[in-house]
Scaffold this motif. Structure first.
Motif, PDB file in Angstrom:
ATOM      1  N   ASN A   1       1.209  -1.293  -0.392  1.00 12.57           N
ATOM      2  CA  ASN A   1      -0.014   0.059  -0.172  1.00 12.57           C
ATOM      3  C   ASN A   1       0.650   1.342  -0.254  1.00 12.57           C
ATOM      4  O   ASN A   1       0.776   2.221  -0.890  1.00 12.57           O
ATOM      5  N   VAL A   2       2.000   1.419   0.453  1.00 17.51           N
ATOM      6  CA  VAL A   2       3.170   2.154   0.364  1.00 17.51           C
ATOM      7  C   VAL A   2       3.808   2.787  -0.352  1.00 17.51           C
ATOM      8  O   VAL A   2       3.334   4.051  -0.938  1.00 17.51           O
TER       9      VAL A   2
ATOM     10  N   THR B   1       2.591  21.296  -3.948  1.00 17.77           N
ATOM     11  CA  THR B   1       3.354  20.618  -2.593  1.00 17.77           C
ATOM     12  C   THR B   1       1.509  20.154  -3.041  1.00 17.77           C
ATOM     13  O   THR B   1       0.501  20.702  -2.833  1.00 17.77           O
ATOM     14  N   LEU B   2       1.909  18.662  -2.193  1.00 18.14           N
ATOM     15  CA  LEU B   2       0.279  17.700  -3.337  1.00 18.14           C
ATOM     16  C   LEU B   2       0.064  17.664  -1.185  1.00 18.14           C
ATOM     17  O   LEU B   2       1.075  16.831  -0.636  1.00 18.14           O
ATOM     18  N   ASN B   3      -1.105  17.930  -1.124  1.00 21.38           N
ATOM     19  CA  ASN B   3      -1.191  16.983   0.206  1.00 21.38           C
ATOM     20  C   ASN B   3      -1.425  15.864  -0.169  1.00 21.38           C
ATOM     21  O   ASN B   3      -3.243  15.303  -0.570  1.00 21.38           O
ATOM     22  N   VAL B   4      -1.765  15.034   0.693  1.00 20.04           N
ATOM     23  CA  VAL B   4      -2.065  13.409   1.226  1.00 20.04           C
ATOM     24  C   VAL B   4      -2.609  12.732   2.195  1.00 20.04           C
ATOM     25  O   VAL B   4      -1.652  13.654   3.169  1.00 20.04           O
ATOM     26  N   VAL B   5      -3.972  12.451   2.418  1.00 21.41           N
ATOM     27  CA  VAL B   5      -4.643  12.811   3.278  1.00 21.41           C
ATOM     28  C   VAL B   5      -4.946  11.510   2.966  1.00 21.41           C
ATOM     29  O   VAL B   5      -5.439  11.025   1.912  1.00 21.41           O
ATOM     30  N   ALA B   6      -4.702  10.543   4.544  1.00 20.63           N
ATOM     31  CA  ALA B   6      -5.670   9.083   4.300  1.00 20.63           C
ATOM     32  C   ALA B   6      -6.488   9.067   5.604  1.00 20.63           C
ATOM     33  O   ALA B   6      -5.949   9.977   6.203  1.00 20.63           O
ATOM     34  N   TYR B   7      -7.148   8.092   5.265  1.00 19.58           N
ATOM     35  CA  TYR B   7      -8.285   7.739   6.765  1.00 19.58           C
ATOM     36  C   TYR B   7      -9.486   6.188   6.475  1.00 19.58           C
ATOM     37  O   TYR B   7      -8.906   5.425   5.688  1.00 19.58           O
ATOM     38  N   CYS B   8      -9.260   6.436   7.806  1.00 21.84           N
ATOM     39  CA  CYS B   8     -10.189   4.783   7.755  1.00 21.84           C
ATOM     40  C   CYS B   8     -11.158   5.208   8.821  1.00 21.84           C
ATOM     41  O   CYS B   8     -12.085   5.713   7.841  1.00 21.84           O
TER      42      CYS B   8
ATOM     43  N   GLU C   1       8.067   7.405   6.139  1.00 21.65           N
ATOM     44  CA  GLU C   1       9.678   7.016   6.044  1.00 21.65           C
ATOM     45  C   GLU C   1      10.202   6.699   5.019  1.00 21.65           C
ATOM     46  O   GLU C   1      11.416   6.813   4.479  1.00 21.65           O
ATOM     47  N   LYS C   2       8.422   6.318   3.861  1.00 22.14           N
ATOM     48  CA  LYS C   2      10.195   5.791   2.560  1.00 22.14           C
ATOM     49  C   LYS C   2       9.839   6.966   1.809  1.00 22.14           C
ATOM     50  O   LYS C   2      11.035   7.004   0.827  1.00 22.14           O
ATOM     51  N   LEU C   3       9.043   7.498   2.339  1.00 26.04           N
ATOM     52  CA  LEU C   3       9.612   9.103   1.367  1.00 26.04           C
ATOM     53  C   LEU C   3      10.756   9.729   2.017  1.00 26.04           C
ATOM     54  O   LEU C   3      11.332  10.038   1.079  1.00 26.04           O
ATOM     55  N   LEU C   4      11.014   9.999   3.160  1.00 28.67           N
ATOM     56  CA  LEU C   4      12.677   9.860   3.339  1.00 28.67           C
ATOM     57  C   LEU C   4      13.848   9.617   2.678  1.00 28.67           C
ATOM     58  O   LEU C   4      14.622  10.105   2.139  1.00 28.67           O
ATOM     59  N   GLU C   5      13.521   7.955   2.608  1.00 23.29           N
ATOM     60  CA  GLU C   5      14.069   7.076   2.474  1.00 23.29           C
ATOM     61  C   GLU C   5      14.427   7.229   0.644  1.00 23.29           C
ATOM     62  O   GLU C   5      15.882   6.802  -0.319  1.00 23.29           O
ATOM     63  N   SER C   6      13.538   7.353   0.392  1.00 22.43           N
ATOM     64  CA  SER C   6      13.520   7.681  -1.653  1.00 22.43           C
ATOM     65  C   SER C   6      14.410   8.804  -2.071  1.00 22.43           C
ATOM     66  O   SER C   6      14.490   9.786  -1.650  1.00 22.43           O
ATOM     67  N   ASP C   7      15.330   8.079  -3.014  1.00 24.59           N
ATOM     68  CA  ASP C   7      15.713   9.277  -3.751  1.00 24.59           C
ATOM     69  C   ASP C   7      14.802   9.980  -5.067  1.00 24.59           C
ATOM     70  O   ASP C   7      15.559  10.340  -5.997  1.00 24.59           O
ATOM     71  N   MET C   8      13.586   9.742  -4.985  1.00 26.21           N
ATOM     72  CA  MET C   8      13.087  10.579  -5.827  1.00 26.21           C
ATOM     73  C   MET C   8      12.735  12.243  -5.909  1.00 26.21           C
ATOM     74  O   MET C   8      11.970  12.240  -6.546  1.00 26.21           O
TER      75      MET C   8
ATOM     76  N   HIS D   1       7.987  17.713  -2.013  1.00 26.09           N
ATOM     77  CA  HIS D   1       6.935  18.196  -2.284  1.00 26.09           C
ATOM     78  C   HIS D   1       5.329  17.643  -2.146  1.00 26.09           C
ATOM     79  O   HIS D   1       3.928  17.756  -2.561  1.00 26.09           O
ATOM     80  N   CYS D   2       5.471  17.223  -0.877  1.00 20.46           N
ATOM     81  CA  CYS D   2       4.508  16.634  -0.094  1.00 20.46           C
ATOM     82  C   CYS D   2       4.658  16.694   1.697  1.00 20.46           C
ATOM     83  O   CYS D   2       4.721  16.441   1.744  1.00 20.46           O
TER      84      CYS D   2
END
Length: 177
Positions: A76-77, A94-101, A116-123, A128-129
């Motif tokens: 899912n990540v 800047t993109l707003n990423v909002v999750a809900y359950c 965590e994945k964004l921090l690790e990512s080299d993209m 920007h999020c």
């Protein structure tokens, strides 16, 4: 549907939200009112519904993209990361990423791991999020009378109560399983 923003959340809801904030202190919360206002500009919003399919099939917040809770958190990540990358290719800002359950625990898990994945990512997406969990998630959203749509896209007031324990935080008049 009218907003029921004047009705204070129950004590049980306040305690549950407090526990979620404490457990996921690294995840920024966004209020239902702020998300409702933000929804008017869908270009800079990616709304992730992180529930079981049977919950999503009853109702969702308009514009939400379903993330299958039965899949691994890592899958899912990665799906969210790919969607953010694709959206960044067509949206400059800047993109707003909002999750809900249902209440916010599962969606906090998604946002926590995604950050965590964004921090690790080299993209180059990290700056920007802005990542958020919808505080109180769909239960609070529904309890306040904010807009929901059914699986066919028509307006509804019903929400799957998830289970008997957590479903007590959703007003009985909105229960549908």
């Amino acid at each position: 549907m009218s907003d029921n923003k004047d009705a204070p959340p129950s004590f049980a809801m306040k305690m549950s939200l407090s526990g979620i904030r404490l457990r996921f202190s690294s995840v920024q919360q966004i209020s239902t009112g702020d998300l409702n206002s933000m929804s008017n500009n869908a270009d800079d919003l990616l709304l992730a519904d992180f529930r079981y399919k049977y919950e999503y099939d009853i109702s969702r917040i308009p514009g939400a993209i379903w993330f299958d809770y039965e899949e691994t958190l890592e899958d899912n990540v990665n799906k969210l990361l790919n969607l953010v990358r694709d959206k960044q290719n067509t949206f400059n800002g800047t993109l707003n990423v909002v999750a809900y359950c249902a209440l916010g625990f599962r969606s906090c898990q998604l946002i926590e791991k995604f950050q965590e994945k964004l921090l690790e990512s080299d993209m180059g997406l990290y700056g920007h999020c802005k990542c958020y969990n919808l505080e109180g998630s769909i239960f609070k959203w529904a309890n306040e009378g904010k807009p929901l749509v059914s699986s066919n896209g028509s307006p509804t007031v019903f929400v799957h109560p998830f289970n008997k324990v957590w479903g007590k935080l959703l007003d009985d008049k909105f229960h549908k399983s």
